[in-house]
Design an enzyme around this catalytic site. Structure first.
Site, PDB file in Angstrom:
ATOM      1  N   GLU A 212       1.284   3.773   2.006  1.00  0.00           N
ATOM      2  CA  GLU A 212       1.983   4.133   3.245  1.00  0.00           C
ATOM      3  C   GLU A 212       3.264   3.317   3.402  1.00  0.00           C
ATOM      4  O   GLU A 212       4.311   3.840   3.802  1.00  0.00           O
ATOM      5  CB  GLU A 212       1.080   3.862   4.477  1.00  0.00           C
ATOM      6  CG  GLU A 212      -0.218   4.663   4.493  1.00  0.00           C
ATOM      7  CD  GLU A 212      -1.363   3.970   3.763  1.00  0.00           C
ATOM      8  OE1 GLU A 212      -1.112   3.315   2.734  1.00  0.00           O
ATOM      9  OE2 GLU A 212      -2.506   4.096   4.210  1.00  0.00           O
TER      10      GLU A 212
ATOM     11  N   LEU B  11      -9.232  -6.010 -28.013  1.00  0.00           N
ATOM     12  CA  LEU B  11      -9.712  -5.382 -26.764  1.00  0.00           C
ATOM     13  C   LEU B  11      -8.659  -5.432 -25.656  1.00  0.00           C
ATOM     14  O   LEU B  11      -8.967  -5.688 -24.499  1.00  0.00           O
ATOM     15  CB  LEU B  11     -11.035  -6.021 -26.303  1.00  0.00           C
ATOM     16  CG  LEU B  11     -12.195  -5.895 -27.291  1.00  0.00           C
ATOM     17  CD1 LEU B  11     -13.421  -6.650 -26.799  1.00  0.00           C
ATOM     18  CD2 LEU B  11     -12.564  -4.430 -27.535  1.00  0.00           C
TER      19      LEU B  11
ATOM     20  N   CYS C 272      -2.000  -1.028   7.385  1.00  0.00           N
ATOM     21  CA  CYS C 272      -1.076   0.115   7.333  1.00  0.00           C
ATOM     22  C   CYS C 272      -1.029   0.815   8.684  1.00  0.00           C
ATOM     23  O   CYS C 272      -0.018   1.421   9.035  1.00  0.00           O
ATOM     24  CB  CYS C 272      -1.505   1.102   6.256  1.00  0.00           C
ATOM     25  SG  CYS C 272      -1.196   0.460   4.602  1.00  0.00           S
TER      26      CYS C 272
ATOM     27  N   PHE D 158     -24.009  -0.263 -31.605  1.00  0.00           N
ATOM     28  CA  PHE D 158     -25.328   0.356 -31.519  1.00  0.00           C
ATOM     29  C   PHE D 158     -26.291  -0.385 -30.590  1.00  0.00           C
ATOM     30  O   PHE D 158     -26.925   0.208 -29.725  1.00  0.00           O
ATOM     31  CB  PHE D 158     -25.841   0.372 -32.960  1.00  0.00           C
ATOM     32  CG  PHE D 158     -27.202   0.934 -33.168  1.00  0.00           C
ATOM     33  CD1 PHE D 158     -27.438   2.285 -32.972  1.00  0.00           C
ATOM     34  CD2 PHE D 158     -28.250   0.121 -33.600  1.00  0.00           C
ATOM     35  CE1 PHE D 158     -28.699   2.819 -33.187  1.00  0.00           C
ATOM     36  CE2 PHE D 158     -29.508   0.642 -33.819  1.00  0.00           C
ATOM     37  CZ  PHE D 158     -29.734   1.992 -33.616  1.00  0.00           C
TER      38      PHE D 158
ATOM     39  N   TRP E 292     -11.662   3.494 -39.619  1.00  0.00           N
ATOM     40  CA  TRP E 292     -11.632   4.286 -38.412  1.00  0.00           C
ATOM     41  C   TRP E 292     -12.353   5.603 -38.663  1.00  0.00           C
ATOM     42  O   TRP E 292     -12.094   6.233 -39.680  1.00  0.00           O
ATOM     43  CB  TRP E 292     -10.192   4.563 -37.975  1.00  0.00           C
ATOM     44  CG  TRP E 292      -9.418   3.304 -37.741  1.00  0.00           C
ATOM     45  CD1 TRP E 292      -8.499   2.721 -38.542  1.00  0.00           C
ATOM     46  CD2 TRP E 292      -9.518   2.463 -36.572  1.00  0.00           C
ATOM     47  NE1 TRP E 292      -8.001   1.582 -37.980  1.00  0.00           N
ATOM     48  CE2 TRP E 292      -8.614   1.398 -36.765  1.00  0.00           C
ATOM     49  CE3 TRP E 292     -10.265   2.503 -35.404  1.00  0.00           C
ATOM     50  CZ2 TRP E 292      -8.431   0.382 -35.836  1.00  0.00           C
ATOM     51  CZ3 TRP E 292     -10.081   1.491 -34.487  1.00  0.00           C
ATOM     52  CH2 TRP E 292      -9.171   0.445 -34.704  1.00  0.00           C
TER      53      TRP E 292
ATOM     54  N   SER F 158     -25.392 -13.137 -26.462  1.00  0.00           N
ATOM     55  CA  SER F 158     -26.610 -13.859 -26.044  1.00  0.00           C
ATOM     56  C   SER F 158     -26.666 -15.299 -26.533  1.00  0.00           C
ATOM     57  O   SER F 158     -26.973 -16.212 -25.780  1.00  0.00           O
ATOM     58  CB  SER F 158     -27.852 -13.118 -26.541  1.00  0.00           C
ATOM     59  OG  SER F 158     -27.996 -11.957 -25.791  1.00  0.00           O
TER      60      SER F 158
ATOM     61  N   HIS G  72       0.859  -1.182   0.000  1.00  0.00           N
ATOM     62  CA  HIS G  72       0.000   0.000   0.000  1.00  0.00           C
ATOM     63  C   HIS G  72       0.901   1.240   0.000  1.00  0.00           C
ATOM     64  O   HIS G  72       2.107   1.151   0.268  1.00  0.00           O
ATOM     65  CB  HIS G  72      -0.907  -0.010   1.230  1.00  0.00           C
ATOM     66  CG  HIS G  72      -2.025  -1.005   1.126  1.00  0.00           C
ATOM     67  ND1 HIS G  72      -3.016  -1.119   2.063  1.00  0.00           N
ATOM     68  CD2 HIS G  72      -2.315  -1.928   0.171  1.00  0.00           C
ATOM     69  CE1 HIS G  72      -3.855  -2.066   1.710  1.00  0.00           C
ATOM     70  NE2 HIS G  72      -3.461  -2.579   0.568  1.00  0.00           N
TER      71      HIS G  72
HETATM   72  C1  AOF Z   1      -4.315   1.815   2.328  1.00  0.00           C
HETATM   73  N1  AOF Z   1      -3.386   2.248   1.444  1.00  0.00           N
HETATM   74  O1  AOF Z   1      -2.546   2.366  -0.621  1.00  0.00           O
HETATM   75  C2  AOF Z   1      -4.590   1.286  -0.346  1.00  0.00           C
HETATM   76  C3  AOF Z   1      -5.584   0.880   0.588  1.00  0.00           C
HETATM   77  O2  AOF Z   1      -5.940  -6.710   0.194  1.00  0.00           O
HETATM   78  P1  AOF Z   1      -5.145  -5.529   0.624  1.00  0.00           P
HETATM   79  O3  AOF Z   1      -4.322  -5.773   1.866  1.00  0.00           O
HETATM   80  O4  AOF Z   1      -4.295  -4.954  -0.502  1.00  0.00           O
HETATM   81  O5  AOF Z   1      -6.206  -4.392   1.060  1.00  0.00           O
HETATM   82  C4  AOF Z   1      -7.060  -3.836   0.123  1.00  0.00           C
HETATM   83  C5  AOF Z   1      -7.909  -2.778   0.764  1.00  0.00           C
HETATM   84  O6  AOF Z   1      -7.078  -1.790   1.380  1.00  0.00           O
HETATM   85  C6  AOF Z   1      -8.751  -2.017  -0.226  1.00  0.00           C
HETATM   86  O7  AOF Z   1      -9.992  -2.651  -0.432  1.00  0.00           O
HETATM   87  C7  AOF Z   1      -8.922  -0.673   0.456  1.00  0.00           C
HETATM   88  O8  AOF Z   1      -9.910  -0.756   1.476  1.00  0.00           O
HETATM   89  C8  AOF Z   1      -7.579  -0.478   1.115  1.00  0.00           C
HETATM   90  N2  AOF Z   1      -6.669   0.190   0.174  1.00  0.00           N
HETATM   91  N3  AOF Z   1      -5.420   1.185   1.898  1.00  0.00           N
HETATM   92  O9  AOF Z   1      -4.152   1.979   3.553  1.00  0.00           O
HETATM   93  C9  AOF Z   1      -3.463   1.996   0.133  1.00  0.00           C
HETATM   94  N4  AOF Z   1      -4.693   1.005  -1.677  1.00  0.00           N
HETATM   95 ZN    ZN Z   2      -3.204  -0.142   3.848  1.00  0.00          ZN
END
Ligand code: AOF
Ligand code: ZN
Length: 377
Positions: free
Chosen positions: A57, A215, A95, A309, A181, A233, A55
């Site tokens: 932090e 895609l 975190c 469409f 295109w 479908s 994450h």
């Molecule tokens: C944070 N800092 O940069 C992000 C957060 O499965 P994990 O451990 O990666 O946790 C995912 C969850 O953590 C995500 O659903 C969201 O609630 C939070 N994301 N939290 O402190 C971060 N990306």
């Molecule tokens: Zn976190």
């Protein structure tokens, strides 16, 4: 807002700049940025990595350590983070635990985490640790970076963005279905930027049969490819279609002929491609159900629609679209297919209104972004 100084604003802007670096990367995790300061000195910064990775932090702490910050530098620091720090153990440890270890004096947060597993508990935990917590700085900017994550967490649905390339007279294909295109190369490259930030790209069986598109994201550098979701479908996608070249695809059908369904299941099993049966009472694919399925089973935050469409029409009529991304080329195409199959109206007042939220030139084409007006009471 008096609790935020110009320096706070600057640092949170920097945290958001970090968060933007995760735009193509962190799905289905939100894009989050973090900056750690002591006085007016930046000690470290970072952003959310690929799912399962660090994450923001944790990245910022590691960056600070890498740049030589000592325990006493980090002790009493100020942490700017664009999302409430997590307090739960997901794929990675909380975190809040990492913050507890470094001991900041203050944590400034842009937005609360809408994830019910966190949602306020991260802040509560930090306060309990004796840390001063201030929330709401540049909240809107942080939210707009994570519209899909917020919608999935709060409504169990992804944010759906529909891309359309059209002429000035609103044609997306000639009567003979030729459509490549209409817009120029710059608009097509811009389209790839939107594809890259999506968790899934949605298209229809008709488009696959007519254009045989891949895609995939190609015009921008990315470490992950969105899931391709094909609404078909009657399961008429040919087995040699380019979208079936790898397993990162989901075929969704309504009411195929049972023998044909079994044959397709057998053929696609080898490639590891699943087929989902999701009929509605009209014998078409149940689109609202599909979106909740994608949110629940695949953690899809943002869906990028590139369809024709008919499917566009169904999606608009069933109010599944959160945003239109229209590239309009300065040409007339005359008779042809429109942007979306909408039944003809008798009264102008019956129309569906949208609000334009952005417009700009991309190469020689006009790009318009619009969101639906709330339904009239
Ligand atoms: C944070 N800092 O940069 C992000 C957060 O499965 P994990 O451990 O990666 O946790 C995912 C969850 O953590 C995500 O659903 C969201 O609630 C939070 N994301 N939290 O402190 C971060 N990306
Ligand atoms: Zn976190």
């Amino acid at each position: 807002m008096a609790q935020f100084s110009p320096f706070d604003q600057q640092m949170m802007s920097l945290a958001l700049q970090e968060a933007r670096k995760a735009l193509y990367l962190s799905n289905p995790n939100p894009r989050v940025g973090c900056v750690i300061c002591k006085g007016d000195k930046i000690l470290g910064q970072g952003f959310t990595q690929r799912v399962g990775g660090n994450h923001a932090e944790i990245e910022a702490i590691a960056n600070a350590r890498h740049l030589g910050a000592s325990d006493s530098d980090l002790q009493g620091s100020a942490v700017y983070v664009s999302l409430e720090p997590c307090s739960h153990k997901g794929r990675t440890p909380p975190c809040c635990d990492a913050l507890e270890r470094i001991g900041p004096a203050r944590v400034v947060i842009a937005m609360q985490d809408p994830n019910p597993k966190v949602s306020g508990q991260g802040v509560a935990r930090l306060v309990q640790l004796g840390i001063t917590v201030h929330c709401g700085l540049l909240e809107q900017e942080a939210t707009s970076l994570n519209l899909g994550f917020v919608k999935r967490m709060t409504q169990g649905l992804p944010y759906v963005r529909m891309k359309i390339a059209a002429s000035l007279d609103g044609r997306t294909a000639l009567l003979n279905r030729q459509s490549q295109w209409i817009t120029g190369a710059a608009a097509r490259a811009d389209g790839h930027h939107w594809r890259a930030q999506a968790c899934a790209i949605l298209s229809g069986g008709g488009t696959v049969r007519e254009d045989d598109p891949q895609l995939t994201v190609r015009d921008v550098v990315t470490q992950r490819q969105p899931l391709r979701v094909i609404v078909d479908s009657h399961l008429e996608t040919p087995l040699n279609a380019k979208v079936l070249n790898d397993a990162n695809v989901l075929l969704v059908c309504a009411n195929p002929e049972p023998k044909h369904l079994r044959a397709m299941q057998d053929a696609l099993k080898e490639k590891g491609i699943p087929i989902l049966e999701l009929p509605n009472p009209k014998g078409k694919v149940d689109l609202p159900k599909l979106f909740s399925y994608l949110a629940k089973e695949y953690e899809i935050n943002e869906v990028h629609v590139e369809a024709g469409f008919k499917l566009n029409g169904s999606l608009v009529r069933e109010s599944c679209v959160d945003e239109l991304l229209i590239y309009q080329a300065p040409c007339f195409l005359g008779d042809g297919l429109g942007m979306a199959n909408i039944a003809s109206l008798n009264q102008l007042s019956d129309r569906q209104d949208w609000t334009i939220i952005d417009h700009r030139l991309i190469g020689g084409d006009l790009r318009i972004r619009a969101v639906p007006n709330k339904a009239k009471k």
